[in-house]
Scaffold this motif. Structure first.
Motif, PDB file in Angstrom:
ATOM      1  N   GLY A 114       0.816  -1.207   0.000  1.00 48.42           N
ATOM      2  CA  GLY A 114       0.000   0.000   0.000  1.00 48.42           C
ATOM      3  C   GLY A 114       0.849   1.256   0.000  1.00 48.42           C
ATOM      4  N   PRO A 115       0.197   2.415  -0.207  1.00 51.01           N
ATOM      5  CA  PRO A 115       0.944   3.668  -0.379  1.00 51.01           C
ATOM      6  C   PRO A 115       1.746   4.090   0.842  1.00 51.01           C
ATOM      7  N   GLU A 116       1.318   3.720   2.032  1.00 53.64           N
ATOM      8  CA  GLU A 116       2.045   4.124   3.240  1.00 53.64           C
ATOM      9  C   GLU A 116       3.259   3.227   3.489  1.00 53.64           C
ATOM     10  N   ALA A 117       3.059   1.922   3.448  1.00 55.12           N
ATOM     11  CA  ALA A 117       4.137   0.974   3.762  1.00 55.12           C
ATOM     12  C   ALA A 117       5.048   0.701   2.583  1.00 55.12           C
ATOM     13  N   GLY A 118       4.532   0.855   1.359  1.00 51.36           N
ATOM     14  CA  GLY A 118       5.358   0.643   0.175  1.00 51.36           C
ATOM     15  C   GLY A 118       5.640  -0.829  -0.086  1.00 51.36           C
ATOM     16  N   TYR A 119       6.813  -1.116  -0.628  1.00 51.55           N
ATOM     17  CA  TYR A 119       7.192  -2.473  -1.037  1.00 51.55           C
ATOM     18  C   TYR A 119       7.958  -3.171   0.081  1.00 51.55           C
ATOM     19  N   ASP A 120       7.758  -4.477   0.193  1.00 52.65           N
ATOM     20  CA  ASP A 120       8.353  -5.257   1.276  1.00 52.65           C
ATOM     21  C   ASP A 120       9.649  -5.908   0.795  1.00 52.65           C
ATOM     22  N   TYR A 121      10.737  -5.158   0.867  1.00 53.94           N
ATOM     23  CA  TYR A 121      12.030  -5.693   0.433  1.00 53.94           C
ATOM     24  C   TYR A 121      12.577  -6.722   1.417  1.00 53.94           C
ATOM     25  N   GLU A 122      12.180  -6.652   2.679  1.00 50.53           N
ATOM     26  CA  GLU A 122      12.628  -7.663   3.632  1.00 50.53           C
ATOM     27  C   GLU A 122      12.113  -9.043   3.211  1.00 50.53           C
ATOM     28  N   SER A 286       1.876   9.797 -18.114  1.00 51.10           N
ATOM     29  CA  SER A 286       2.412  10.614 -17.025  1.00 51.10           C
ATOM     30  C   SER A 286       1.356  10.869 -15.948  1.00 51.10           C
ATOM     31  N   ARG A 287       0.131  11.137 -16.394  1.00 45.52           N
ATOM     32  CA  ARG A 287      -0.952  11.414 -15.447  1.00 45.52           C
ATOM     33  C   ARG A 287      -1.279  10.169 -14.614  1.00 45.52           C
ATOM     34  N   ALA A 288      -1.304   9.011 -15.261  1.00 49.47           N
ATOM     35  CA  ALA A 288      -1.605   7.783 -14.533  1.00 49.47           C
ATOM     36  C   ALA A 288      -0.521   7.463 -13.504  1.00 49.47           C
ATOM     37  N   LYS A 289       0.732   7.716 -13.858  1.00 47.16           N
ATOM     38  CA  LYS A 289       1.822   7.475 -12.905  1.00 47.16           C
ATOM     39  C   LYS A 289       1.714   8.409 -11.708  1.00 47.16           C
ATOM     40  N   ARG A 290       1.254   9.629 -11.938  1.00 48.43           N
ATOM     41  CA  ARG A 290       1.058  10.552 -10.814  1.00 48.43           C
ATOM     42  C   ARG A 290      -0.143  10.140  -9.969  1.00 48.43           C
ATOM     43  N   ASP A 291      -1.232   9.741 -10.630  1.00 46.75           N
ATOM     44  CA  ASP A 291      -2.484   9.477  -9.924  1.00 46.75           C
ATOM     45  C   ASP A 291      -2.435   8.213  -9.070  1.00 46.75           C
ATOM     46  N   ILE A 297      -3.356   0.296  -5.078  1.00 50.30           N
ATOM     47  CA  ILE A 297      -2.780  -0.497  -6.159  1.00 50.30           C
ATOM     48  C   ILE A 297      -1.475   0.153  -6.596  1.00 50.30           C
ATOM     49  N   ASP A 298      -0.599  -0.623  -7.232  1.00 49.29           N
ATOM     50  CA  ASP A 298       0.654  -0.039  -7.721  1.00 49.29           C
ATOM     51  C   ASP A 298       0.761  -0.074  -9.244  1.00 49.29           C
ATOM     52  N   ASP A 299      -0.234  -0.665  -9.914  1.00 53.41           N
ATOM     53  CA  ASP A 299      -0.189  -0.740 -11.384  1.00 53.41           C
ATOM     54  C   ASP A 299      -0.880   0.485 -11.981  1.00 53.41           C
ATOM     55  N   TRP A 300      -0.088   1.471 -12.365  1.00 55.64           N
ATOM     56  CA  TRP A 300      -0.635   2.713 -12.904  1.00 55.64           C
ATOM     57  C   TRP A 300      -1.335   2.507 -14.244  1.00 55.64           C
ATOM     58  N   ARG A 301      -1.015   1.424 -14.935  1.00 58.13           N
ATOM     59  CA  ARG A 301      -1.610   1.215 -16.267  1.00 58.13           C
ATOM     60  C   ARG A 301      -3.125   1.073 -16.201  1.00 58.13           C
ATOM     61  N   THR A 302      -3.617   0.588 -15.068  1.00 61.56           N
ATOM     62  CA  THR A 302      -5.070   0.443 -14.932  1.00 61.56           C
ATOM     63  C   THR A 302      -5.766   1.795 -14.886  1.00 61.56           C
TER      64      THR A 302
END
Length: 354
Positions: A114-122, A286-291, A297-302
């Motif tokens: 999610g947007p707060e925790a981000g990606y789980d690299y651990e 560009s707009r989708a990547k910003r939005d 979700i992390d897939d801006w293409r949707t």
């Protein structure tokens, strides 16, 4: 499958050992992180395979560790040989190869929290253990060409130049610079050294930088020897029980930006065509990547409301010839029956615009 390469696995990688497999280079292309575009560029896959194999063999000669094993000779496969038994050095391939034999490593899942925790690299590194693909791209820059993202992220003085604004032509840097960006996040982002170190896991960021500089030197020397200017590029690396090896592909017109007599020879040609000829789609991307920033979700293409237009036939042919002529010139071997690089780039300038 990646957007432009396919995998063939002969022996899967495990937690205790590397595997064996092959890249299959297709004629698909991708720009602006879109993934596979609506058409193909003929001869592109073979051109990239030839250049990538040539550079891997140059790296081996310079004692740079890589995952490369050779190329699959198409003539032998056509005669009925199993691809794994038809792996040869590039010089022994009788026709342009489209398959590259490589060692494989683990690529664990990278969970998105999610947007707060981000990606789980651990979680990524816990699954990868001592054998994994480092989830970074290590970018090296010798110049700052038109279109480089560095122009948006830094001022000329930040990189040692005596100028207040970026000029309208490529600028040579006093010394090559190395940057780190994410590899598996849906939107690429450049990282501070501390952020890169945290994402790299067991891999050492200083060693990643040193390896990138060695690769840059080898590719730059080859470019200069054959009449090219090498602007910038990137490497990806695998971590193998304490050793770093160069992975993916190195020094092609997709991974790197080259020029010939001031004319760009890289995928940037296609990016610039879309910026000029299909700006509605480029802006929608560009707009989708910003939005997507504050979404779960992390897939801006949707979120993208537009799709890219296919390239016109004349543009496809010009770009195809550019890739093939460039590979001929860089390797100094006539793999493809195309005009010389000078003539090919004149056509690109006339048809595509630069």
């Amino acid at each position: 499958m990646t957007s432009v390469k396919e995998f063939r696995v002969a022996e899967p990688a495990t937690a205790s050992s590397l595997g064996r497999g092959r890249f299959v280079f297709t004629d698909a292309y991708s720009v602006f992180d879109w993934g596979q575009m609506p058409d193909d560029v003929p001869r592109k896959g073979a051109s990239l395979c030839v250049m990538g194999a040539y550079n891997f063999e140059e790296l081996a000669a310079a004692a740079v560790p890589t995952h490369y094993r050779g190329v699959v000779d198409p003539t032998a496969v056509d005669a009925g040989a199993d691809p794994e038994s038809a792996v040869v050095p590039l010089a022994e391939a009788r026709t342009p190869p489209t398959e590259m034999a490589i060692e494989l490593t683990q690529v664990p899942e990278l969970p998105y929290r999610g947007p707060e925790a981000g990606y789980d690299y651990e979680a990524y590194h816990a699954a990868g253990g001592q054998h994994y693909l480092v989830p970074l791209e290590v970018v090296f820059r010798n110049t700052v060409p038109v279109g480089s993202s560095l122009r948006r992220r830094a001022t000329p003085t930040d990189v040692g130049l005596e100028a207040t604004e970026w000029p309208d032509e490529p600028v040579s840097l006093p010394e090559p610079i190395v940057e780190f960006s994410t590899k598996y996040e849906e939107r690429d982002r450049y990282l501070s050294r501390a952020e890169a170190d945290a994402i790299a896991g067991r891999a050492d960021v200083a060693s990643l930088e040193a390896l990138a500089r060695r690769v840059n030197r080898v590719v730059t020397d080859r470019a200069e020897a054959t009449g090219f200017t090498h602007h910038d590029g990137k490497i990806e690396c695998l971590y193998d029980e304490g050793e770093l090896r160069v992975a993916d592909v190195v020094g092609t017109f997709d991974e790197n930006r080259f020029a010939w007599n001031g004319h760009g020879v890289s995928k940037e040609v296609v990016r610039q065509w879309y910026k000029r000829s299909d700006p509605t789609w480029v802006e929608a991307v560009s707009r989708a990547k910003r939005d997507v920033t504050d979404r779960d979700i992390d897939d801006w293409r949707t979120l993208c409301t537009e799709t890219p237009e296919p390239l016109p036939d004349a543009v496809l042919d010009a770009v195809s010839t550019m890739y093939a002529a460039g590979a001929n010139a860089y390797t100094e071997r006539t793999w493809f029956d195309v005009p010389p690089i000078d003539e090919a780039l004149q056509t690109v300038e006339r048809v595509v615009g630069q």
